[in-house]
Motif scaffolding. Structure first.
Motif, PDB file in Angstrom:
ATOM      1  N   THR A 279      -3.402   4.412   3.959  1.00 45.71           N
ATOM      2  CA  THR A 279      -1.946   4.589   4.009  1.00 45.71           C
ATOM      3  C   THR A 279      -1.521   5.957   3.462  1.00 45.71           C
ATOM      4  O   THR A 279      -0.702   6.625   4.087  1.00 45.71           O
ATOM      5  CB  THR A 279      -1.252   3.442   3.251  1.00 45.71           C
ATOM      6  N   PRO A 280      -2.063   6.409   2.326  1.00 47.67           N
ATOM      7  CA  PRO A 280      -1.674   7.749   1.867  1.00 47.67           C
ATOM      8  C   PRO A 280      -2.049   8.848   2.864  1.00 47.67           C
ATOM      9  O   PRO A 280      -1.333   9.846   2.973  1.00 47.67           O
ATOM     10  CB  PRO A 280      -2.449   7.927   0.559  1.00 47.67           C
ATOM     11  N   LEU A 281      -3.165   8.655   3.594  1.00 42.69           N
ATOM     12  CA  LEU A 281      -3.546   9.667   4.581  1.00 42.69           C
ATOM     13  C   LEU A 281      -2.529   9.686   5.723  1.00 42.69           C
ATOM     14  O   LEU A 281      -2.103  10.746   6.181  1.00 42.69           O
ATOM     15  CB  LEU A 281      -4.944   9.393   5.139  1.00 42.69           C
ATOM     16  N   THR A 282      -2.157   8.507   6.185  1.00 45.20           N
ATOM     17  CA  THR A 282      -1.188   8.412   7.278  1.00 45.20           C
ATOM     18  C   THR A 282       0.180   8.929   6.837  1.00 45.20           C
ATOM     19  O   THR A 282       0.879   9.586   7.600  1.00 45.20           O
ATOM     20  CB  THR A 282      -1.054   6.937   7.713  1.00 45.20           C
ATOM     21  N   ASN A 283       0.545   8.610   5.609  1.00 47.74           N
ATOM     22  CA  ASN A 283       1.896   8.921   5.126  1.00 47.74           C
ATOM     23  C   ASN A 283       2.027  10.295   4.473  1.00 47.74           C
ATOM     24  O   ASN A 283       3.089  10.626   3.957  1.00 47.74           O
ATOM     25  CB  ASN A 283       2.338   7.867   4.101  1.00 47.74           C
ATOM     26  N   PHE A 284       0.938  11.055   4.454  1.00 51.29           N
ATOM     27  CA  PHE A 284       0.962  12.363   3.782  1.00 51.29           C
ATOM     28  C   PHE A 284       1.350  12.232   2.298  1.00 51.29           C
ATOM     29  O   PHE A 284       2.059  13.057   1.751  1.00 51.29           O
ATOM     30  CB  PHE A 284       1.892  13.351   4.511  1.00 51.29           C
ATOM     31  N   THR A 285       0.886  11.150   1.670  1.00 53.53           N
ATOM     32  CA  THR A 285       1.120  10.986   0.233  1.00 53.53           C
ATOM     33  C   THR A 285      -0.206  11.038  -0.532  1.00 53.53           C
ATOM     34  O   THR A 285      -0.304  10.559  -1.649  1.00 53.53           O
ATOM     35  CB  THR A 285       1.824   9.646  -0.064  1.00 53.53           C
ATOM     36  N   TRP A 286      -1.235  11.606   0.131  1.00 53.42           N
ATOM     37  CA  TRP A 286      -2.522  11.672  -0.574  1.00 53.42           C
ATOM     38  C   TRP A 286      -2.413  12.607  -1.774  1.00 53.42           C
ATOM     39  O   TRP A 286      -1.560  13.494  -1.799  1.00 53.42           O
ATOM     40  CB  TRP A 286      -3.625  12.129   0.393  1.00 53.42           C
ATOM     41  N   ASP A 287      -3.301  12.351  -2.753  1.00 48.92           N
ATOM     42  CA  ASP A 287      -3.324  13.243  -3.909  1.00 48.92           C
ATOM     43  C   ASP A 287      -4.767  13.543  -4.304  1.00 48.92           C
ATOM     44  O   ASP A 287      -5.709  13.042  -3.686  1.00 48.92           O
ATOM     45  CB  ASP A 287      -2.517  12.660  -5.072  1.00 48.92           C
TER      46      ASP A 287
ATOM     47  N   SER B 225      -9.225  -3.640   2.296  1.00 48.75           N
ATOM     48  CA  SER B 225      -9.063  -2.955   1.012  1.00 48.75           C
ATOM     49  C   SER B 225      -8.884  -1.464   1.216  1.00 48.75           C
ATOM     50  O   SER B 225      -8.338  -0.786   0.354  1.00 48.75           O
ATOM     51  CB  SER B 225     -10.250  -3.234   0.102  1.00 48.75           C
ATOM     52  N   ILE B 226      -9.345  -0.934   2.369  1.00 46.20           N
ATOM     53  CA  ILE B 226      -9.185   0.507   2.525  1.00 46.20           C
ATOM     54  C   ILE B 226      -7.784   0.876   2.994  1.00 46.20           C
ATOM     55  O   ILE B 226      -7.466   2.051   3.109  1.00 46.20           O
ATOM     56  CB  ILE B 226     -10.252   1.145   3.441  1.00 46.20           C
ATOM     57  N   GLU B 227      -6.967  -0.122   3.232  1.00 47.92           N
ATOM     58  CA  GLU B 227      -5.582   0.219   3.565  1.00 47.92           C
ATOM     59  C   GLU B 227      -4.985   1.074   2.446  1.00 47.92           C
ATOM     60  O   GLU B 227      -4.205   1.997   2.695  1.00 47.92           O
ATOM     61  CB  GLU B 227      -4.753  -1.061   3.750  1.00 47.92           C
ATOM     62  N   ALA B 228      -5.375   0.758   1.227  1.00 49.80           N
ATOM     63  CA  ALA B 228      -4.857   1.529   0.089  1.00 49.80           C
ATOM     64  C   ALA B 228      -5.298   2.984   0.154  1.00 49.80           C
ATOM     65  O   ALA B 228      -4.654   3.857  -0.413  1.00 49.80           O
ATOM     66  CB  ALA B 228      -5.335   0.896  -1.211  1.00 49.80           C
ATOM     67  N   LEU B 229      -6.418   3.232   0.815  1.00 42.87           N
ATOM     68  CA  LEU B 229      -6.888   4.607   0.944  1.00 42.87           C
ATOM     69  C   LEU B 229      -6.320   5.269   2.191  1.00 42.87           C
ATOM     70  O   LEU B 229      -6.098   6.480   2.214  1.00 42.87           O
ATOM     71  CB  LEU B 229      -8.418   4.618   1.017  1.00 42.87           C
TER      72      LEU B 229
ATOM     73  N   GLY C  50     -19.984   7.921   5.715  1.00 43.36           N
ATOM     74  CA  GLY C  50     -18.979   7.231   4.898  1.00 43.36           C
ATOM     75  C   GLY C  50     -17.619   7.235   5.573  1.00 43.36           C
ATOM     76  O   GLY C  50     -17.383   7.936   6.552  1.00 43.36           O
ATOM     77  N   HIS C  51     -16.742   6.469   5.021  1.00 44.81           N
ATOM     78  CA  HIS C  51     -15.399   6.335   5.589  1.00 44.81           C
ATOM     79  C   HIS C  51     -14.672   7.668   5.686  1.00 44.81           C
ATOM     80  O   HIS C  51     -13.910   7.909   6.586  1.00 44.81           O
ATOM     81  CB  HIS C  51     -14.539   5.407   4.734  1.00 44.81           C
ATOM     82  N   TYR C  52     -14.913   8.516   4.690  1.00 42.27           N
ATOM     83  CA  TYR C  52     -14.072   9.711   4.626  1.00 42.27           C
ATOM     84  C   TYR C  52     -14.197  10.553   5.887  1.00 42.27           C
ATOM     85  O   TYR C  52     -13.210  11.050   6.398  1.00 42.27           O
ATOM     86  CB  TYR C  52     -14.399  10.536   3.380  1.00 42.27           C
ATOM     87  N   TYR C  53     -15.430  10.678   6.352  1.00 45.05           N
ATOM     88  CA  TYR C  53     -15.598  11.520   7.520  1.00 45.05           C
ATOM     89  C   TYR C  53     -14.867  10.909   8.713  1.00 45.05           C
ATOM     90  O   TYR C  53     -14.312  11.595   9.557  1.00 45.05           O
ATOM     91  CB  TYR C  53     -17.086  11.695   7.840  1.00 45.05           C
ATOM     92  N   LEU C  54     -14.874   9.604   8.757  1.00 38.98           N
ATOM     93  CA  LEU C  54     -14.292   8.931   9.915  1.00 38.98           C
ATOM     94  C   LEU C  54     -12.775   8.967   9.907  1.00 38.98           C
ATOM     95  O   LEU C  54     -12.140   8.901  10.944  1.00 38.98           O
ATOM     96  CB  LEU C  54     -14.781   7.473   9.945  1.00 38.98           C
ATOM     97  N   PHE C  55     -12.185   9.044   8.739  1.00 39.22           N
ATOM     98  CA  PHE C  55     -10.734   8.842   8.679  1.00 39.22           C
ATOM     99  C   PHE C  55      -9.926  10.065   8.258  1.00 39.22           C
ATOM    100  O   PHE C  55      -8.718  10.074   8.434  1.00 39.22           O
ATOM    101  CB  PHE C  55     -10.407   7.676   7.750  1.00 39.22           C
TER     102      PHE C  55
ATOM    103  N   THR D  79       0.833  -1.212   0.000  1.00 36.60           N
ATOM    104  CA  THR D  79       0.000   0.000   0.000  1.00 36.60           C
ATOM    105  C   THR D  79       0.863   1.256   0.000  1.00 36.60           C
ATOM    106  O   THR D  79       0.396   2.332  -0.336  1.00 36.60           O
ATOM    107  CB  THR D  79      -0.944   0.065   1.218  1.00 36.60           C
ATOM    108  N   ALA D  80       2.122   1.108   0.354  1.00 34.17           N
ATOM    109  CA  ALA D  80       2.995   2.279   0.357  1.00 34.17           C
ATOM    110  C   ALA D  80       3.543   2.570  -1.030  1.00 34.17           C
ATOM    111  O   ALA D  80       4.156   3.605  -1.235  1.00 34.17           O
ATOM    112  CB  ALA D  80       4.146   2.061   1.340  1.00 34.17           C
ATOM    113  N   TYR D  81       3.346   1.650  -1.969  1.00 33.19           N
ATOM    114  CA  TYR D  81       3.925   1.925  -3.285  1.00 33.19           C
ATOM    115  C   TYR D  81       2.902   2.031  -4.419  1.00 33.19           C
ATOM    116  O   TYR D  81       3.133   1.615  -5.516  1.00 33.19           O
ATOM    117  CB  TYR D  81       5.090   0.998  -3.624  1.00 33.19           C
ATOM    118  N   GLY D  82       1.790   2.598  -4.109  1.00 35.38           N
ATOM    119  CA  GLY D  82       0.904   2.941  -5.212  1.00 35.38           C
ATOM    120  C   GLY D  82      -0.369   2.128  -5.310  1.00 35.38           C
ATOM    121  O   GLY D  82      -0.932   2.003  -6.384  1.00 35.38           O
ATOM    122  N   ALA D  83      -0.815   1.582  -4.187  1.00 32.85           N
ATOM    123  CA  ALA D  83      -2.083   0.869  -4.231  1.00 32.85           C
ATOM    124  C   ALA D  83      -3.168   1.823  -4.700  1.00 32.85           C
ATOM    125  O   ALA D  83      -3.127   3.012  -4.403  1.00 32.85           O
ATOM    126  CB  ALA D  83      -2.417   0.337  -2.850  1.00 32.85           C
ATOM    127  N   GLY D  84      -4.108   1.299  -5.405  1.00 31.49           N
ATOM    128  CA  GLY D  84      -5.192   2.139  -5.890  1.00 31.49           C
ATOM    129  C   GLY D  84      -4.824   2.882  -7.151  1.00 31.49           C
ATOM    130  O   GLY D  84      -5.608   3.662  -7.663  1.00 31.49           O
TER     131      GLY D  84
END
Lengths: 1166, 469
Positions: free
Chosen positions: B85-93, B79-83, B59-64, A1075-1080
């Motif tokens: 992880t970017p929030l936790t890691n500040f790699t959201w786009d 499956s939401i780990e993919a959503l 929905g999930h967004y409000y919660l996370f 998930t750290a390398y581009g999931a989604g």
């Protein structure tokens, strides 16, 4: 040159084009035209007319073939006004012929042969006639058949006669298929000009040399036959009607046309062109057989969805499926219920059952695929995606024929998707844990306890039987003909608990009412029972058995210690077997379609036809999610009953006028009005909380009524159309067709209800011109232009209405709100497709090699697009007429008789199409990004200059290696083994702006090659089909690369070739913390080359020698193999599948395995 | 004769056609047409219900969007780990589906509210229409307040029939004054309580406004508004901290505004927290593979006797009988929202507080500290919250303005975990970025706002993306 046989042909009851018998040569035609102008003068002068002209008039009036030797009627006359229109044809013939010493014989339903009354033909006279070299039969009348037959092989004026060899006399009788004697059949000694014709009793007598002579028998409408005489002195010959002659007539919109007169691009498929074996539906019969017609089984499950694109994807948001017209009735090809629409603890399946399942493929006589605008514009607003005309079998006058066909087979999954087996999985889990710095997942003790584990794909797939029985009875008398059939078809699926059962019955009946009227009825009724495969686009708990089997932990057992299904504590996917056993979705669809028509001949050549039709279906789906599944358990069972009623009514009135202007020029006019009304009603009820699984969906009242959802709906729409067409054939050389249809559709905005769809086309039969070298057997140029429309949008799209809105909770209770469903667009109008087509039909070497080549450009404008709106308006989009799209391409059909020698023949048919799709304009919008699936997000883009719905995502340029300057890269948080995405805009960040077009969902070209070999009684057919250059986004690959849970199984290749410090040249990323390398993200790693070549069909047949048996006409045994081999680099079951069903957005996700099938069949005719 | 008339009839049929254009009119059966429908009270009420429904973000967004970006929790699995992880890691786009959902759902709420407002604004509107109008304006203002929190100033769509579909963003000043003005005005109209719990009240409007003032650091207005709320004498602290969230105690005196939920229309928060081998109280409950965990240092930070810690699950015995200690491996779980006995699978009906009285008290304490430094009043307000939880009261003398400010932030973390407050609190205190950086994330100053969804930018050329994205 004289004519021996003069053919005056009119074409039977439903046929609209009248062909005149003719004499070759331009000059004579002109003379004929002049004669016609002089007719009034002559009529006043002479009290009598030439008999042959009177016969021609009769032919026109009664629309039958009247065949005669020119010599027989030469010089004979008949009194003027000798035709009595109030009498029937046969009375008229009798009165006309008797005084001249002639008689008639009815050859078949609509053909009469005129012969002399003398009991036997004078042999010497006949022989003499042949030796004069005047035996040339009219090639046009034979529809070109004669070129392959007697005149081609048997008549070489320069060939030496048979010299002084010992001669003896051979006699015999020639009969037709039904056993009736055939008079007038030409009998020629091969290699000579010696010959004779059969007498009124079908008998002949001919002197032949005693050294292995061969006789050639030929007759209009029948296949020529070569018969070695051997030492026989009496021959009994059975003539078979000539498929090719029959083929000459092509069904077109609201009528038929002689193939040589066609100006449009029409693919015509007959029995021999269909895919052999048990075809579950009509589309499978023609899959791959026609150039430019791409048939994708979007789900390979029995009875699964199908998507057909004729000359490319024609629309973005309106439908792209062709219109189906069955025996003149445009049927409703709208989606039926799918396995699940979500909401009952299952995923959403976008592949509704194939609506064509209700048609019995065995009933089909021919399929015509109308491709260019000249052919389709007569269907106006429903023509833009092409039209498929299906004609069912009719009865013939004569003996009752019974045909029984049985076949049985077995289907297997030829290649499972290669996922890790138990030991590979254990190894990988421990390796990965080590790479992530964690303790091993499996200890030695665990491994010992697990043993072999479970191959989950083996648990959900099965060897599946299929069998079908088909019986048909047909026949008729002078006034009535009928065809009836019964079909039973039972196919289990290779995924357990999926399959289809069909029961279909048909009656086609025609009855003459007096001499001028005909009434006909076609009725098809069916019951289709589906057991649905429930895999859809959802994952996790909502996934079906296929997805679960690919991802389920192979170390898990099927059953827990207590005998219940084990459910892994590490996964939130169902045990795949628990889904098979615990979740069922079945459909039952009753569909009846039929029409009643009355045709009335007002004047000779002028017909009126009233046609009433209806297509009604009622479908019900029962879905039960029992407590064996995760969702079912937590909901205490979920039951869903959904019903769908689709019905439509057609009222149609057409008039058709045929006028023979002279022997080679005809005019045909068509006008009509048609109205069709469609109505849909639906209901769905879901309820949860059952005390027991036992009753399934049979008592919804047992559920918890606090946990129910109800939905219902009704919609209707209608189309009112006015249509007209003119066909003009000048001198058999110059062909002109023009049509205009005005269509009104309820679906469009108040300001744009009506659309107008014109077409014009020209044809030039160069082979009729004297200047063409005789090398060309046939050569025709065609050019057409026209406008067609598309109205396949949802009902009410131009109106604002209020529908179910968001749900608010007040006082802990659910309150359902109401919201506007869309923004009104009163200007909403037709999407129009302008198509230009240029084509050549050519054949050489006496027709042994023939080719049809078409080039077309289709420009779609005012596209019906869900134009994206800022969501801040509260709406995602507004359906608007915006933008342009182009499809252009080349289609080639080649047919070649490679070898034809004695009892061995080999022919090859090749079809090829290369079509390019491109968006040429999108108005103000720069692009439309769409096609979201699960957590993957959008997959496709619509943008100017590229194919519609091109794949859109990130390009992976490689993997980070140890020692790379990762901190300074655009992905500073990465680790070695992570994929490197291309920083397209060079801002040293990876953002959505770095997405680009990464693939094309359309193939560069598609092709099909069929080979047909016959030797004596054996037939061998094999058919390859494929596509080249298409890409496909495989979501299963993406899911394996970015698993939702580390304990899910993976695709083997991704693990065996994953990045590790020891494997730096790996293709796939490390698998560490994916998930750290581009999931989604959609990446090029999941994009695959979907090119393939498939051995689609192989069939071997043997005709049993039953000629001596009285009760059996024919018997054939056959073996058919389907999908025997696929050559592709694609990872996945089928590069043609589409998880989005009929959408032009294409992704492969949880596709149903394409089965390999072997079948054994018997066909007996009585 | 007979034949001729038949021929004539057939010809006439062709010329006349089978029908006329009226057959092409559309009959709408299963949807409502706007004309009559929006003239009725039930019609307007139904659209208002939809406005509320869209505002009740389950929905999930409000919660996370708060918990993960603020590093309150970390996550694993599903499956939401993919959503997440970017929030936790500040790699959201700008492609992140939560931004799209938040944007779309809130603007859908605004759309519905605008329809109600446009149809109830007549000068001679009935009393009922006036109330519907005020409720709709409340819903719209709250929706814009959420959008402002996440995205900064956004386009203000204020009518159901906009002349222009593609509006540019409002200025920060326009945005703030709109929210303030609307909430002030509707607070004057809305009733103190509603027959249906979950609908707009005076206290709800005041509470949202008080929090808006707090988060925009309008300290005096915060102090004033919180005082006005206290003076309503309607709201109070529930004696037992656990009961604030208990299913049986929903609609309690502490709640000014909640996201109401029921088992039929609820959220997955609990299912996305607990592991799959957690012994569920009842078989109708279901959990996902995704888990959200507290860090040990947070769990260990509670003072002695603080009962707020008791709602955190630090150990369990799994369904196979295996004991697992979660504290010590950074895997403690939030048990603030109990397993719903009526759950339908993973969906639960626990209401989620948006503004509750403890928040008002702590907001006032924070505003007073910012205005005047530590005062006894501020300490008393904090102590009300602490004593209810069994934590030792604070003493005024121990604090400077800065240490009290920090303590209030800490107090809020203990009080409001799993209530989607941490992100706004950290941002207000200027610690959102530094906090993430301390956890090794590549956080940049621009991350205090989320990016506008890329699809929105594609559809609206007049929109500008937040800087940095």
């Amino acid at each position: 040159m004289k004519q021996l046989l003069h053919r005056a042909s009119g074409l039977g009851l439903i046929l609209t084009v009248i062909l005149m018998g003719q004499q070759p040569g331009f000059a004579q035609s002109v003379a004929m035209a002049r004669n016609l102008q002089e007719v009034p003068q002559q009529a006043t002068k002479a009290a009598s007319l030439k008999l042959k002209d009177v016969l021609n008039d009769l032919k026109n009036l009664y629309q039958v073939d009247i065949l005669f030797e020119l010599k027989v009627v030469d010089g004979l006359t008949a009194p003027a006004n000798s035709i009595n229109k109030s009498q029937d044809l046969e009375k008229n013939l009798e009165r006309l012929l008797k005084p001249s010493g002639l008689q008639y014989k009815k050859v078949n339903k609509s053909s009469y042969l005129i012969t002399e009354t003398r009991k036997t033909t004078n042999k010497a006279e006949a022989d003499a006639r042949f030796q004069e070299g005047t035996t040339e039969t009219d090639e046009k009348a034979l529809g070109g058949t004669s070129r392959r037959g007697v005149t081609a092989d048997g008549r070489n004026l320069n060939a030496p006669g048979i010299s002084a060899a010992v001669e003896r006399n051979v006699t015999g009788t020639v009969r037709d298929e039904a056993g009736a004697s055939l008079p007038g059949v030409s009998v020629v000694l091969k290699g000579t000009q010696r010959g004779t014709t059969t007498d009124a009793d079908g008998k002949f007598s001919l002197a032949v040399p005693d050294n292995g002579a061969t006789l050639i028998f030929s007759f209009v409408g029948y296949a020529p036959q070569e018969v070695p005489v051997g030492n026989q002195s009496v021959l009994d010959i059975r003539m078979q009607s000539d498929e090719r002659a029959l083929e000459e007539l092509v069904v077109v919109g609201y009528g038929t046309q002689k193939k040589s007169d066609l100006t449009g691009s029409v693919s015509s498929l007959r029995d021999k062109d269909f895919n052999p074996g048990a075809n579950a539906s009509v589309d499978q019969m023609m899959l791959g057989r026609s150039a430019g017609v791409q048939i994708n089984q979007t789900s390979s499950e029995p009875g699964g969805g199908v998507s057909i694109r004729i000359r490319g994807a024609n629309s973005l948001n309106a439908g792209s499926e062709p219109l189906y017209v069955i025996d003149g009735l445009p049927i409703d090809n709208g989606s039926l219920l799918s396995a699940s629409s979500g909401g009952a603890g299952t995923g959403t399946n976008n592949n509704p059952r194939n609506p064509l399942n209700s048609i019995n493929p065995n009933d089909i006589a021919s399929i015509e695929i109308l491709k260019d605008a000249s052919a389709t514009a007569i269907y106006g607003s429903r023509g833009a995606n092409g039209v498929i005309l299906i004609t069912t079998k009719k009865g013939n006058k004569g003996k009752i024929g019974v045909n029984y066909d049985f076949n049985t087979g077995i289907q297997t999954v030829p290649n499972k998707l290669d996922v890790l087996n138990t030991s590979q999985y254990i190894q990988f889990m421990n390796d990965l844990a080590k790479d992530e710095g964690k303790a091993p997942v499996f200890t030695a003790a665990d491994i010992a306890q697990i043993g072999a584990g479970t191959d989950w794909q083996d648990q959900v797939y099965q060897k599946a039987p299929l069998n079908s029985h088909n019986i048909s009875v047909s026949g008729g008398d002078d006034k009535t003909t009928f065809f009836s059939s019964l079909n039973y078809f039972n196919q289990e699926g290779v995924v357990k608990r999926s399959g289809i059962k069909k029961y279909i019955a048909r009656v086609n009946l025609e009855r003459k009412l007096g001499e001028r009227a005909v009434i006909g009825v076609n009725i098809n009724t069916s019951l289709v029972k589906d057991a649905n495969s429930i895999d859809g686009v959802n994952n996790n708990e909502n996934a079906g058995p296929i997805n679960s089997a690919l991802l389920y932990d192979p170390t898990e057992p099927i059953f827990a210690g207590d005998g219940r299904f084990s459910q892994s504590k590490n996964l939130t996917i169902n045990n795949p077997v628990s889904l098979i056993e615990g979740l069922s979705s079945t459909n039952a669809t009753n569909r009846t379609m039929g029409s009643i028509f009355v045709k009335y001949t007002i004047l000779p050549g002028l017909d009126a036809k009233l046609n009433f039709g209806s297509d009604r279906q009622t479908s019900r789906r029962d879905l039960f999610n029992s407590t064996k599944t995760l969702n079912g358990l937590s909901a205490k069972g979920i039951a869903n009953i959904a019903t769908l009623e689709r019905s439509n009514v057609l009222m149609e009135y057409t008039m058709n006028y045929n006028r023979q202007l002279n022997e080679k020029s005809t005019l045909n006019l068509l006008g009509g009005v048609t109205y069709q009304y469609f109505n849909n009603r639906s209901f769905s009820g879901i309820i949860r909380g059952f005390p027991s699984d036992a009753l399934s969906t049979n008592n919804l009242g047992l559920g918890d009524t606090n946990l129910d959802n109800l939905f219902s709906g009704q919609e209707d729409n209608s189309i009112l159309s006015y249509l007209s067409r003119v066909n003009y054939t000048l001198n058999d050389k110059y062909l002109f067709t023009a049509s205009l249809r005005a269509d009104g559709s309820s679906r469009f905005g108040a300001n744009n209800k009506f659309g107008y769809f014109p077409s014009v086309a020209l044809g030039w039969r160069l082979s009729e011109e004297g200047f063409l070298p005789s090398f060309f057997y046939d050569l025709k140029l065609r050019a057409s232009w026209g406008l067609t429309g598309n109205q396949e949008i949802n009902n009410y799209a131009s109106l604002t209405t209020y529908t179910t809105g968001a749900t608010a909770v007040f006082n802990n209770a659910v309150n359902v709100g109401t919201r506007p469903s869309r923004i009104a667009n009163p200007d909403l109008k037709w999407e129009s497709t302008e198509q230009t087509n240029i084509g050549i039909d050519a054949s050489i070497l006496q027709g042994r090699i023939s080719a049809t080549v078409d080039y077309f450009i289709k420009n779609t404008r005012d596209m019906l697009i869900d134009l994206p709106l800022p969501r801040a308006t509260g709406f995602n989009s507004i359906l608007s007429n915006v933008g342009k799209m182009q499809n252009k391409g080349v289609e080639v059909m080649l047919t070649s008789t490679n070898v034809k020698k004695g009892q061995f023949s080999w022919s090859t048919t090749l079809n090829f199409a290369a079509i390019r799709n491109k968006i040429t304009d999108l108005g103000d919008v720069t692009n439309i990004i769409t096609g979201s699936i699960e957590s993957i997000g959008p997959t496709s883009i619509v943008t100017v200059g590229y194919p519609a719905f091109s794949y859109y995502g990130y390009e992976v340029t490689g993997l980070f290696q140890q020692g790379d300057n990762i901190a300074g890269s655009a992905q500073p948080g990465s680790k070695p083994g992570y994929p490197i995405f291309r920083d397209v805009n060079g801002d040293n960040k990876i953002t959505p702006l770095d997405q680009q077009i990464i693939g094309n969902p359309f193939p560069d070209f598609t092709f099909g090659i069929s080979n047909n070999v016959t030797y004596k009684r054996f037939q061998l057919d094999f058919f390859f089909q494929g596509q080249q250059g298409a890409d496909m986004l495989n979501i299963n690959v993406l899911e394996s690369m970015y698993p939702n849970n580390a304990r899910r199984n993976r695709i083997t290749e991704q693990v065996l070739d994953r990045w590790t410090p020891q494997n730096p040249t790996a293709k796939w990323p490390s698998g560490v913390q994916p998930t750290a390398y581009g999931a989604g993200k959609v990446t090029t790693l999941a994009l695959q080359d979907a090119s393939y070549i498939r051995l689609r069909n192989l069939s071997v047949g043997y005709n049993l020698p039953v000629e001596k048996l009285k009760f059996i006409q024919s018997a054939r045994v056959y073996v058919v193999g389907q999908n025997l081999a696929t050559f592709t680099n694609y990872i996945g079951f089928d590069p043609e599948a589409n998880a989005f069903g009929r959408s032009n957005v294409r992704v492969d996700y949880n596709g149903y395995p394409l089965a390999r099938t072997w079948m054994l069949g018997v066909n007996v005719g009585f | 004769m007979k034949q001729n008339s038949l021929k004539a009839l057939l010809l006439v049929l062709l010329l006349q056609g089978a029908g006329c254009e009226s057959v092409l009119e559309e009959n709408v059966y299963s949807e409502l047409t706007p004309g009559n429908f929006l003239n009725t009270t039930t019609g307007k009420q139904a659209v208002l219900t939809s406005a509320y429904g869209n505002l009740q973000m389950r929905g999930h967004y409000y919660l996370f969007l708060s918990g993960h970006t603020s590093q309150e929790v970390w996550n694993q699995g599903g499956s939401i780990e993919a959503l997440l992880t970017p929030l936790t890691n500040f790699t959201w786009d700008s492609n992140h589906q939560y931004f799209n959902q938040a944007w779309g759902e809130l603007y859908a709420s605004i759309r519905d509210a605008n329809i109600v407002i446009d149809n109830t604004s007549a000068a001679d509107a009935s009393a009922l229409d006036k109330q519907l109008n005020a409720e709709a304006r409340f819903v719209r203002a709250v929706a814009y307040n959420h959008l402002y929190d996440w995205f900064g100033p956004v386009p203000l769509y204020l009518t159901s029939t906009p002349d222009e579909f593609r509006l540019a963003r409002a200025t920060d000043e326009e945005m703030k004054s709109f929210i303030e003005k609307e909430l002030l005005e509707v607070a004057a109209i809305l009733p103190l309580s509603q027959a249906q719990y979950g609908r707009a009240t005076k206290g709800a409007a005041m509470g949202i406004l008080a929090k808006f003032y707090l988060n925009t650091k309008q300290w005096q207005k915060t102090a004033d508004m919180t005082k006005q709320i206290m003076d309503l004498n309607k709201y109070s602290l529930v004696p037992n901290y656990k009961n604030v969230f208990a299913l049986a105690n929903e609609g309690n005196a502490e709640m000014l505004w909640v996201i109401p939920a029921s088992a039929q229309a609820g959220h997955n928060l609990v299912a996305l927290t607990f592991p799959t081998d957690y012994p569920l109280p009842q078989p109708n409950q279901q959990v996902f593979a995704a888990r959200s965990y507290f860090f040990d240092n947070f769990v260990n930070s509670f003072g002695p006797g603080d009962t707020r810690k008791n709602l955190i699950v630090t150990e369990y015995t799994n369904t196979s009988g295996k004991y697992t200690k979660l504290l010590g491996i950074n895997q403690s779980l939030s048990g603030k929202y109990e397993f719903d006995p009526n759950a339908a699978g993973a969906v639960q009906g626990n209401d989620i507080p948006v503004v509750r009285y403890a928040d008002i008290l702590l907001a006032r304490a924070e505003a007073l500290n910012e205005l005047n430094g530590p005062t006894q009043e501020a300490i008393d307000l904090i102590n009300k919250v602490r004593t209810r939880a069994g934590a030792a009261p604070l003493t005024l003398g121990n604090f400077t303005k800065e240490t009290l400010r920090d303590h209030i932030l800490q107090e809020r973390e203990w009080e409001f975990y799993t209530e989607m407050k941490r992100r706004e609190d950290l941002i207000r205190h200027g610690k959102f970025i530094s906090n993430a950086k301390a956890k090794g994330k590549n956080a940049q100053p621009f991350h205090v706002l989320f990016p506008l969804p890329i699809t929105e930018l594609n559809a609206n050329a007049n929109l500008e993306q937040n800087t940095g994205y």
